[in-house]
Design a protein around this motif. Sequence first.
Motif, PDB file in Angstrom:
ATOM      1  N   SER A   7     -18.454  29.196   7.097  1.00  0.00           N
ATOM      2  CA  SER A   7     -19.805  28.623   7.105  1.00  0.00           C
ATOM      3  C   SER A   7     -19.927  27.588   5.995  1.00  0.00           C
ATOM      4  CB  SER A   7     -20.848  29.735   6.902  1.00  0.00           C
ATOM      5  OG  SER A   7     -20.656  30.392   5.657  1.00  0.00           O
ATOM      6  N   PRO A   8     -20.760  26.557   6.209  1.00  0.00           N
ATOM      7  CA  PRO A   8     -21.416  26.258   7.485  1.00  0.00           C
ATOM      8  C   PRO A   8     -20.434  25.677   8.496  1.00  0.00           C
ATOM      9  CG  PRO A   8     -21.814  24.490   5.930  1.00  0.00           C
ATOM     10  CD  PRO A   8     -21.030  25.535   5.172  1.00  0.00           C
ATOM     11  N   ARG A   9     -20.793  25.678   9.755  1.00  0.00           N
ATOM     12  CA  ARG A   9     -19.931  25.051  10.763  1.00  0.00           C
ATOM     13  C   ARG A   9     -19.969  23.537  10.633  1.00  0.00           C
ATOM     14  NH1 ARG A   9     -18.252  26.745  15.531  1.00  0.00           N
ATOM     15  NH2 ARG A   9     -16.931  24.916  15.268  1.00  0.00           N
ATOM     16  N   TYR A  10     -21.136  23.034  10.263  1.00  0.00           N
ATOM     17  CA  TYR A  10     -21.311  21.591  10.121  1.00  0.00           C
ATOM     18  C   TYR A  10     -22.069  21.324   8.820  1.00  0.00           C
ATOM     19  CZ  TYR A  10     -20.248  21.811  15.088  1.00  0.00           C
ATOM     20  OH  TYR A  10     -19.658  22.076  16.291  1.00  0.00           O
ATOM     21  N   LYS A  11     -21.608  20.287   8.114  1.00  0.00           N
ATOM     22  CA  LYS A  11     -22.261  19.918   6.866  1.00  0.00           C
ATOM     23  C   LYS A  11     -22.257  18.409   6.751  1.00  0.00           C
ATOM     24  CE  LYS A  11     -23.928  20.325   2.664  1.00  0.00           C
ATOM     25  NZ  LYS A  11     -25.307  20.873   2.424  1.00  0.00           N
ATOM     26  N   VAL A  12     -23.423  17.844   6.541  1.00  0.00           N
ATOM     27  CA  VAL A  12     -23.532  16.419   6.283  1.00  0.00           C
ATOM     28  C   VAL A  12     -23.955  16.253   4.835  1.00  0.00           C
ATOM     29  CG1 VAL A  12     -24.697  14.279   6.888  1.00  0.00           C
ATOM     30  CG2 VAL A  12     -24.159  15.940   8.676  1.00  0.00           C
ATOM     31  N   ALA A  13     -23.219  15.468   4.106  1.00  0.00           N
ATOM     32  CA  ALA A  13     -23.517  15.262   2.697  1.00  0.00           C
ATOM     33  C   ALA A  13     -23.578  13.772   2.394  1.00  0.00           C
ATOM     34  CB  ALA A  13     -22.457  15.922   1.825  1.00  0.00           C
ATOM     35  N   LYS A  14     -24.417  13.428   1.448  1.00  0.00           N
ATOM     36  CA  LYS A  14     -24.442  12.050   0.975  1.00  0.00           C
ATOM     37  C   LYS A  14     -23.332  11.874  -0.057  1.00  0.00           C
ATOM     38  CE  LYS A  14     -29.378  11.258   1.697  1.00  0.00           C
ATOM     39  NZ  LYS A  14     -30.674  10.924   1.050  1.00  0.00           N
ATOM     40  N   ARG A  15     -22.770  10.707  -0.089  1.00  0.00           N
ATOM     41  CA  ARG A  15     -21.705  10.422  -1.049  1.00  0.00           C
ATOM     42  C   ARG A  15     -22.174  10.766  -2.461  1.00  0.00           C
ATOM     43  NH1 ARG A  15     -19.590   5.477  -3.377  1.00  0.00           N
ATOM     44  NH2 ARG A  15     -21.325   4.381  -2.400  1.00  0.00           N
ATOM     45  N   GLY A  16     -21.348  11.523  -3.157  1.00  0.00           N
ATOM     46  CA  GLY A  16     -21.691  11.924  -4.516  1.00  0.00           C
ATOM     47  C   GLY A  16     -22.234  13.340  -4.637  1.00  0.00           C
ATOM     48  N   GLN A  17     -22.624  13.914  -3.508  1.00  0.00           N
ATOM     49  CA  GLN A  17     -23.127  15.293  -3.533  1.00  0.00           C
ATOM     50  C   GLN A  17     -21.971  16.279  -3.655  1.00  0.00           C
ATOM     51  OE1 GLN A  17     -25.475  15.753   0.074  1.00  0.00           O
ATOM     52  NE2 GLN A  17     -27.366  15.744  -1.118  1.00  0.00           N
ATOM     53  N   ASP A  18     -22.297  17.459  -4.149  1.00  0.00           N
ATOM     54  CA  ASP A  18     -21.330  18.550  -4.183  1.00  0.00           C
ATOM     55  C   ASP A  18     -21.544  19.424  -2.956  1.00  0.00           C
ATOM     56  OD1 ASP A  18     -21.648  19.170  -7.800  1.00  0.00           O
ATOM     57  OD2 ASP A  18     -20.746  17.516  -6.670  1.00  0.00           O
ATOM     58  N   VAL A  19     -20.445  19.957  -2.399  1.00  0.00           N
ATOM     59  CA  VAL A  19     -20.550  20.864  -1.260  1.00  0.00           C
ATOM     60  C   VAL A  19     -19.716  22.114  -1.520  1.00  0.00           C
ATOM     61  CG1 VAL A  19     -20.962  19.009   0.384  1.00  0.00           C
ATOM     62  CG2 VAL A  19     -18.637  19.861   0.026  1.00  0.00           C
ATOM     63  N   ALA A  20     -20.122  23.197  -0.874  1.00  0.00           N
ATOM     64  CA  ALA A  20     -19.382  24.461  -0.972  1.00  0.00           C
ATOM     65  C   ALA A  20     -19.183  25.013   0.434  1.00  0.00           C
ATOM     66  CB  ALA A  20     -20.140  25.463  -1.840  1.00  0.00           C
ATOM     67  N   LEU A  21     -17.981  25.332   0.757  1.00  0.00           N
ATOM     68  CA  LEU A  21     -17.633  25.857   2.074  1.00  0.00           C
ATOM     69  C   LEU A  21     -17.115  27.284   1.894  1.00  0.00           C
ATOM     70  CD1 LEU A  21     -15.710  22.703   3.365  1.00  0.00           C
ATOM     71  CD2 LEU A  21     -18.146  23.228   3.591  1.00  0.00           C
ATOM     72  N   ARG A  22     -17.601  28.164   2.749  1.00  0.00           N
ATOM     73  CA  ARG A  22     -17.292  29.585   2.574  1.00  0.00           C
ATOM     74  C   ARG A  22     -16.356  30.090   3.670  1.00  0.00           C
ATOM     75  NH1 ARG A  22     -20.351  34.583   0.872  1.00  0.00           N
ATOM     76  NH2 ARG A  22     -19.695  36.234   2.301  1.00  0.00           N
ATOM     77  N   CYS A  23     -15.495  31.010   3.286  1.00  0.00           N
ATOM     78  CA  CYS A  23     -14.578  31.629   4.242  1.00  0.00           C
ATOM     79  C   CYS A  23     -14.584  33.143   4.054  1.00  0.00           C
ATOM     80  CB  CYS A  23     -13.157  31.102   4.058  1.00  0.00           C
ATOM     81  SG  CYS A  23     -11.915  31.957   5.067  1.00  0.00           S
ATOM     82  N   ASP A  24     -14.860  33.852   5.151  1.00  0.00           N
ATOM     83  CA  ASP A  24     -14.752  35.317   5.173  1.00  0.00           C
ATOM     84  C   ASP A  24     -13.500  35.679   5.976  1.00  0.00           C
ATOM     85  OD1 ASP A  24     -17.975  35.180   4.886  1.00  0.00           O
ATOM     86  OD2 ASP A  24     -17.169  37.109   4.217  1.00  0.00           O
ATOM     87  N   PRO A  25     -12.443  36.104   5.317  1.00  0.00           N
ATOM     88  CA  PRO A  25     -11.206  36.407   6.052  1.00  0.00           C
ATOM     89  C   PRO A  25     -11.315  37.727   6.787  1.00  0.00           C
ATOM     90  CG  PRO A  25     -10.954  37.008   3.759  1.00  0.00           C
ATOM     91  CD  PRO A  25     -12.318  36.361   3.890  1.00  0.00           C
ATOM     92  N   ILE A  26     -10.316  38.019   7.592  1.00  0.00           N
ATOM     93  CA  ILE A  26     -10.243  39.309   8.256  1.00  0.00           C
ATOM     94  C   ILE A  26     -10.075  40.394   7.186  1.00  0.00           C
ATOM     95  CG2 ILE A  26      -8.823  40.730   9.791  1.00  0.00           C
ATOM     96  CD1 ILE A  26      -8.258  38.157  11.390  1.00  0.00           C
ATOM     97  N   SER A  27     -10.841  41.466   7.347  1.00  0.00           N
ATOM     98  CA  SER A  27     -10.825  42.528   6.357  1.00  0.00           C
ATOM     99  C   SER A  27      -9.409  43.064   6.129  1.00  0.00           C
ATOM    100  CB  SER A  27     -11.729  43.672   6.829  1.00  0.00           C
ATOM    101  OG  SER A  27     -11.707  44.739   5.909  1.00  0.00           O
ATOM    102  N   GLY A  28      -9.031  43.127   4.866  1.00  0.00           N
ATOM    103  CA  GLY A  28      -7.710  43.668   4.537  1.00  0.00           C
ATOM    104  C   GLY A  28      -6.606  42.632   4.444  1.00  0.00           C
ATOM    105  N   HIS A  29      -6.893  41.415   4.869  1.00  0.00           N
ATOM    106  CA  HIS A  29      -5.867  40.381   4.785  1.00  0.00           C
ATOM    107  C   HIS A  29      -5.721  39.909   3.348  1.00  0.00           C
ATOM    108  CE1 HIS A  29      -5.418  38.935   9.212  1.00  0.00           C
ATOM    109  NE2 HIS A  29      -5.208  40.223   9.065  1.00  0.00           N
ATOM    110  N   VAL A  30      -4.493  39.955   2.893  1.00  0.00           N
ATOM    111  CA  VAL A  30      -4.208  39.617   1.506  1.00  0.00           C
ATOM    112  C   VAL A  30      -4.108  38.108   1.300  1.00  0.00           C
ATOM    113  CG1 VAL A  30      -2.369  39.744  -0.230  1.00  0.00           C
ATOM    114  CG2 VAL A  30      -3.094  41.811   0.974  1.00  0.00           C
ATOM    115  N   SER A  31      -3.511  37.441   2.260  1.00  0.00           N
ATOM    116  CA  SER A  31      -3.257  36.008   2.105  1.00  0.00           C
ATOM    117  C   SER A  31      -4.379  35.184   2.713  1.00  0.00           C
ATOM    118  CB  SER A  31      -1.933  35.642   2.771  1.00  0.00           C
ATOM    119  OG  SER A  31      -0.863  36.336   2.164  1.00  0.00           O
ATOM    120  N   LEU A  32      -4.733  34.112   2.026  1.00  0.00           N
ATOM    121  CA  LEU A  32      -5.791  33.219   2.512  1.00  0.00           C
ATOM    122  C   LEU A  32      -5.389  31.788   2.242  1.00  0.00           C
ATOM    123  CD1 LEU A  32      -9.597  33.673   2.309  1.00  0.00           C
ATOM    124  CD2 LEU A  32      -8.596  31.499   1.561  1.00  0.00           C
ATOM    125  N   PHE A  33      -5.599  30.943   3.236  1.00  0.00           N
ATOM    126  CA  PHE A  33      -5.188  29.546   3.159  1.00  0.00           C
ATOM    127  C   PHE A  33      -6.384  28.644   3.472  1.00  0.00           C
ATOM    128  CE2 PHE A  33      -0.591  30.416   3.460  1.00  0.00           C
ATOM    129  CZ  PHE A  33      -0.604  31.700   3.967  1.00  0.00           C
TER     130      PHE A  33
END
Lengths: 119, 114
Positions: A7-33
């Motif tokens: 999340s989010p699926r879609y993000k529109v940002a103005k140049r210069g803004q900061d953004v944060a993208l979140r990832c919820d992995p499958i429970s128990g998965h050790v590796s994340l890319f």
Amino acid sequence: GAGVSQSPRYKVAKRGQDVALRCDPISGHVSLFWYQQALGQGPEFLTYFQNEAQLDKSGLPSDRFFAERPEGSVSTLKIQRTQQEDSAVYLCASSSPFGQGAFDTGELFFGEGSRLTVL
Amino acid sequence: LAKTTQPISMDSYEGQEVNITCSHNNIATNDYITWYQQFPSQGPRFIIQGYKTKVTNEVASLFIPADRKSSTLSLPRVSLSDTAVYYCLVGPRILTGGGNKLTFGTGTQLKVEL
């Protein structure tokens, strides 16, 4: 959840803004890319975590990109002072527990991605 | 990590068998060959993985010659829903960090028509 959630699926940002993208992995998965996929291109590696340890961040394009996974589950990719060239789909993938056994294929389970558009 | 080369695009018709070949001349001894499929607006999805000879699952077969310098993904009797980008990846099965990252390349765009 059953799969990798981003999340989010879609993000529109103005140049210069900061953004944060979140990832919820499958429970128990050790590796994340994290991967970055520009239009018409294949996914490009950004960074890799094993639990909370960031073992490889060689793909991060600049110091404006920062990723964390403080408790070894949810991860956040942060982009500071976004530029137009940052526009892309950001994909997160998780993988089954490290060293699970001889039959562990290391298969990557991807989320649907977060599409970032920087204006 | 081994570099891969695959055709940019392929066209086929419903019901035909499609074979996509990937070259990986500098494959390492501990490298496996993995194929992913990607539909528009979705993340890639694992199809099949192999080390040598032939591997078959419910959706595809993977043929790997003895020298392992190439591999062929075979999709039997394709349908319109198989239209997607297919990526060939070469690398260790279990990533240990420190640079063991999987590289996707540009993939092969398969277009299936009626």
